[in-house]
Design an enzyme around this catalytic site. Structure first.
Site, mmCIF file in Angstrom:
data_model
loop_
_atom_site.group_PDB
_atom_site.id
_atom_site.type_symbol
_atom_site.label_atom_id
_atom_site.label_comp_id
_atom_site.label_asym_id
_atom_site.label_seq_id
_atom_site.Cartn_x
_atom_site.Cartn_y
_atom_site.Cartn_z
ATOM 1 N N LYS A 116 50.744 -13.576 38.943
ATOM 2 C CA LYS A 116 52.174 -13.313 38.752
ATOM 3 C C LYS A 116 53.049 -14.412 39.323
ATOM 4 C CE LYS A 116 52.030 -8.318 38.254
ATOM 5 N NZ LYS A 116 52.496 -7.019 38.723
ATOM 6 N N LYS A 199 45.204 -9.425 29.173
ATOM 7 C CA LYS A 199 45.385 -7.972 29.031
ATOM 8 C C LYS A 199 46.765 -7.687 28.438
ATOM 9 C CE LYS A 199 47.542 -7.208 33.415
ATOM 10 N NZ LYS A 199 47.852 -6.516 34.580
ATOM 11 N N LYS A 202 53.522 -5.683 29.803
ATOM 12 C CA LYS A 202 54.947 -5.740 29.472
ATOM 13 C C LYS A 202 55.513 -7.131 29.690
ATOM 14 C CE LYS A 202 55.433 -1.182 31.303
ATOM 15 N NZ LYS A 202 55.958 -0.436 32.440
HETATM 16 P P1 TYM Z 1 51.608 -0.813 36.444
HETATM 17 O O1 TYM Z 1 52.863 -0.064 36.200
HETATM 18 O O2 TYM Z 1 51.618 -2.288 36.243
HETATM 19 O O3 TYM Z 1 50.444 -0.209 35.565
HETATM 20 C C1 TYM Z 1 50.232 1.192 35.528
HETATM 21 C C2 TYM Z 1 48.780 1.476 35.182
HETATM 22 O O4 TYM Z 1 48.463 0.952 33.895
HETATM 23 C C3 TYM Z 1 47.243 0.218 33.975
HETATM 24 N N1 TYM Z 1 47.277 -0.848 32.966
HETATM 25 C C4 TYM Z 1 46.320 -1.058 32.060
HETATM 26 N N2 TYM Z 1 45.158 -0.425 31.806
HETATM 27 C C5 TYM Z 1 44.408 -0.890 30.780
HETATM 28 N N3 TYM Z 1 44.764 -1.943 30.014
HETATM 29 C C6 TYM Z 1 45.910 -2.609 30.232
HETATM 30 N N4 TYM Z 1 46.259 -3.644 29.456
HETATM 31 C C7 TYM Z 1 46.752 -2.179 31.291
HETATM 32 N N5 TYM Z 1 47.954 -2.595 31.760
HETATM 33 C C8 TYM Z 1 48.251 -1.776 32.793
HETATM 34 C C9 TYM Z 1 47.220 -0.324 35.397
HETATM 35 O O5 TYM Z 1 45.906 -0.643 35.791
HETATM 36 C C10 TYM Z 1 47.803 0.836 36.171
HETATM 37 O O6 TYM Z 1 46.796 1.779 36.503
HETATM 38 N N6 TYM Z 1 49.822 -1.665 40.975
HETATM 39 C C11 TYM Z 1 49.996 -0.515 40.064
HETATM 40 C C12 TYM Z 1 51.087 0.419 40.511
HETATM 41 C C13 TYM Z 1 50.821 1.145 41.804
HETATM 42 C C14 TYM Z 1 49.756 2.041 42.067
HETATM 43 C C15 TYM Z 1 49.986 2.533 43.395
HETATM 44 C C16 TYM Z 1 48.656 2.478 41.349
HETATM 45 C C17 TYM Z 1 51.615 1.106 42.916
HETATM 46 N N7 TYM Z 1 51.108 1.951 43.870
HETATM 47 C C18 TYM Z 1 49.130 3.448 43.979
HETATM 48 C C19 TYM Z 1 47.787 3.383 41.969
HETATM 49 C C20 TYM Z 1 48.024 3.868 43.262
HETATM 50 C C21 TYM Z 1 50.239 -1.039 38.661
HETATM 51 O O7 TYM Z 1 49.555 -1.886 38.220
HETATM 52 O O8 TYM Z 1 51.228 -0.477 37.937
#
Ligand code: TYM
Length: 337
Positions: A116, A199, A202
């Site tokens: 990032k 992957k 957004k």
């Molecule tokens: P975020 O909002 O970026 O993503 C939310 C979830 O979507 C999954 N994800 C995917 N899975 C499969 N293929 C993809 N292309 C793909 N893009 C996104 C992510 O793995 C995630 O599970 N860091 C976390 C947010 C977070 C969190 C937490 C998660 C903050 N605190 C505590 C678990 C527990 C995240 O990536 O959010």
């Protein structure tokens, strides 16, 4: 009373809609884990300002949109606790303690930070992006979660969370449950439709990302233009045929089957037929999902009430964990009365 395993997960309110990868990699599992687990799900608005903070009104709106989309996807506030991260100050309060036991080098090894920050360079990043995984660890450890349903890209953050829990427990005595990541199989990493080496995200160009709020024509167009390969053979082989395998994985996940079965079902057919079927399966989900989301967003006061109740329930777990942690560290408790 039976003691159930607990799950916790989070999603950022970035963008105006979740994308298909969020749903297939994570949220779909959140919905099924409401039954059989004590489930806590969090809209992680604190995390969402680590790259670029949007206009304040937009951030509020996006927080409600994600909450509405999670409900439209099937979360039921009677069967899970849905809340907003910033409603519970314990998250940042615990995060500080965890930051103090995280090595600089350890945090520096997080590949998501590297990815990032690659665009604009490390020196121009806010420190919040660097400490992001530590706040994530706090989100999880506060609730003594056993499982964390996430996509494949979160594996390293979960490893850090486990290390921090173990480190704190070893120093101060049993305090945190050491959580396991719960990562699905074929849909754990949905790929960008235009660049299957990345992957779906957004933060990538629109043409490769399906937003669940996209209209049916846009979804169909994006899938029909998805990059595949030239051999014309419908075969699930993520190594050599990533684009095509991604479409098989999406179709399998949307229709509740496996990529191998989708492959068998399309034997002898062309990519065009497969793409049309994938588009139909995504639209069949996205259309009612979008109208349910719109309905929920028509009553923001009710959404806010659901989230407030969630935050109240979250306090019952987060409060005692934080108090225990502060006591173990040796912070002097304020006198009562
Ligand atoms: P975020 O909002 O970026 O993503 C939310 C979830 O979507 C999954 N994800 C995917 N899975 C499969 N293929 C993809 N292309 C793909 N893009 C996104 C992510 O793995 C995630 O599970 N860091 C976390 C947010 C977070 C969190 C937490 C998660 C903050 N605190 C505590 C678990 C527990 C995240 O990536 O959010």
């Amino acid at each position: 009373m039976t003691s159930q395993s607990r799950v916790l997960s989070g999603i950022q309110p970035t963008g105006d809609s979740m994308q298909l990868g969020n749903y297939l990699g994570a949220v779909r599992n959140w919905v099924s884990m409401q039954d059989g687990y004590e489930a806590y799900y969090c809209v992680v608005d604190l995390h969402s300002i680590t790259i670029e903070a949007p206009e304040p009104a937009l951030l509020r709106q996006r927080t409600r949109i994600v909450a509405a989309q999670l409900l439209a996807a099937g979360l039921d506030p009677e069967r899970c606790t849905l809340f907003v991260q910033s409603h519970r100050p314990e998250h940042t309060q615990l995060s500080w303690v965890l930051e103090c036991i995280t090595g600089f080098g350890e945090a520096n090894r997080m590949t998501q930070f590297k990815d990032k920050s690659a665009k604009s360079g490390v020196d121009r990043q806010g420190v919040g992006l660097f400490t992001y995984p530590i706040l994530q660890a706090a989100d999880i450890l506060l609730y003594q979660a056993n499982y964390v349903p996430v996509g494949e890209d979160q594996r390293q953050h979960l490893e850090l969370t486990r290390d921090l829990a173990q480190r704190f427990n070893a120093k101060y005595g049993q305090t945190f449950t050491v959580p396991d990541a719960f990562i699905g199989t074929s849909a754990a990493k949905i790929l960008d439709l235009q660049d299957p080496s990345a992957k779906m995200s957004k933060s990538r160009p629109d043409a490769g990302t399906i937003y669940l709020a996209d209209d049916p024509a846009a979804i169909t167009r994006k899938i029909k233009r998805a990059v595949t390969d030239a051999d014309g053979d419908i075969r699930y082989d993520p190594e050599t045929k990533p684009g095509l395998s991604n479409l098989l994985a999406i179709h399998a996940a949307m229709t509740g089957t496996t990529p191998a079965k989708v492959e068998a079902g399309f034997a002898g057919q062309g990519y065009g037929q497969l793409k049309a079927a994938v588009a139909d399966s995504v639209v069949a989900f996205a259309q009612p999902f979008a109208s349910r989301t719109r309905e929920l967003l028509e009553d923001p006061a009710e959404l806010d009430r659901i989230l407030a109740r969630g935050a109240e329930r979250a306090r019952a777990l987060a409060g005692p964990t934080l108090a225990d942690t502060y006591d173990k560290v040796g912070f002097l408790a304020p006198a009562v009365g």
